[in-house]
Every structure is written in C-alpha cells, then in structure tokens.
Write a protein that holds these residues in place. Structure first.
Motif: not given
Length: 121
Positions: A30-40, A42-47, A49-61
C-alpha cells in the motif's frame, strides 16, 4: 548558469524472491502503490507484486549543465541497486530514463502564463 531539475526513472523486475521476501513486499504494497508515486531526492519505489514482478523507482536530482543528467542517472541507478541489495531483494533488467525539465515542452497553462508575462514587459 541556472540549476536544472532532472527526473530519473529506474525500472526493473524482482528476481528470485523467497516466499518471506514476497510476503514482506506484499505487506508493504500500500505504501508503494502507483497512486502515491512521486519523484523524490531519496527515490520513491512503486510496484504491484500481486499483478507482476516489475518495480519503478522515481528520483529527483539537479545539476548545472545538460551533461549533469548522466551523473544524476548513475546516482539514481546506484541508489536503486543499493536499496534492493541492502534488503536482499534479487533484481534484473534495470533500465533508466531521465528527463531534464528545463527541456520539457510547456503545457497549455504554462504557455498561457508565459505569454501573459511577455505582454507585461
């Protein structure tokens, strides 16, 4: 020189997770849900896993020159790898994309505001 803002996306897939690791990730989903996605910074992880094994980290620099996006991308990839490795999560196929926001096209509202600003000069 002005500061440039970069948004870096690091994608990959989990690999060889144990049942315990999978349960841990599912519990934290729930804390890594795509609806909470943000570029930060420190990096924000979304996935999902119940649907597929992929993940995305979003970073701001940021950086001063266009070339700084390469260093920012390398830092983002290293941060994603470190986060996964520190937790013992296997991963594969890391791929990164980066966007220099100073080069991004203006949206409709931004174009309208820019036109208003030019009219005041």
């Amino acid at each position: 020189m002005s500061s440039r803002t970069f948004r870096i996306t690091v994608r990959g897939s989990f690999d060889g997770l144990t049942d315990e690791q999978r349960a841990e990730l599912l519990a934290a989903a729930p804390e890594h849900d795509v609806l909470r996605a943000a570029f930060t910074a420190e990096g924000h992880l979304t996935y999902d896993l119940a649907a597929r094994p992929f993940f995305t980290f979003r970073f701001l620099d940021s950086g001063e020159a266009e070339e700084d996006v390469l260093d920012a991308t390398a830092r983002a990839e290293l941060a994603a790898e470190s986060w996964l490795t520190e937790r013992g999560y296997g991963f594969k196929q890391l791929k990164s994309t980066a966007e220099d926001l100073s080069q991004a096209p203006l949206g409709k509202r931004q174009r309208r505001e820019a036109a208003k600003g030019e009219g005041r000069s």
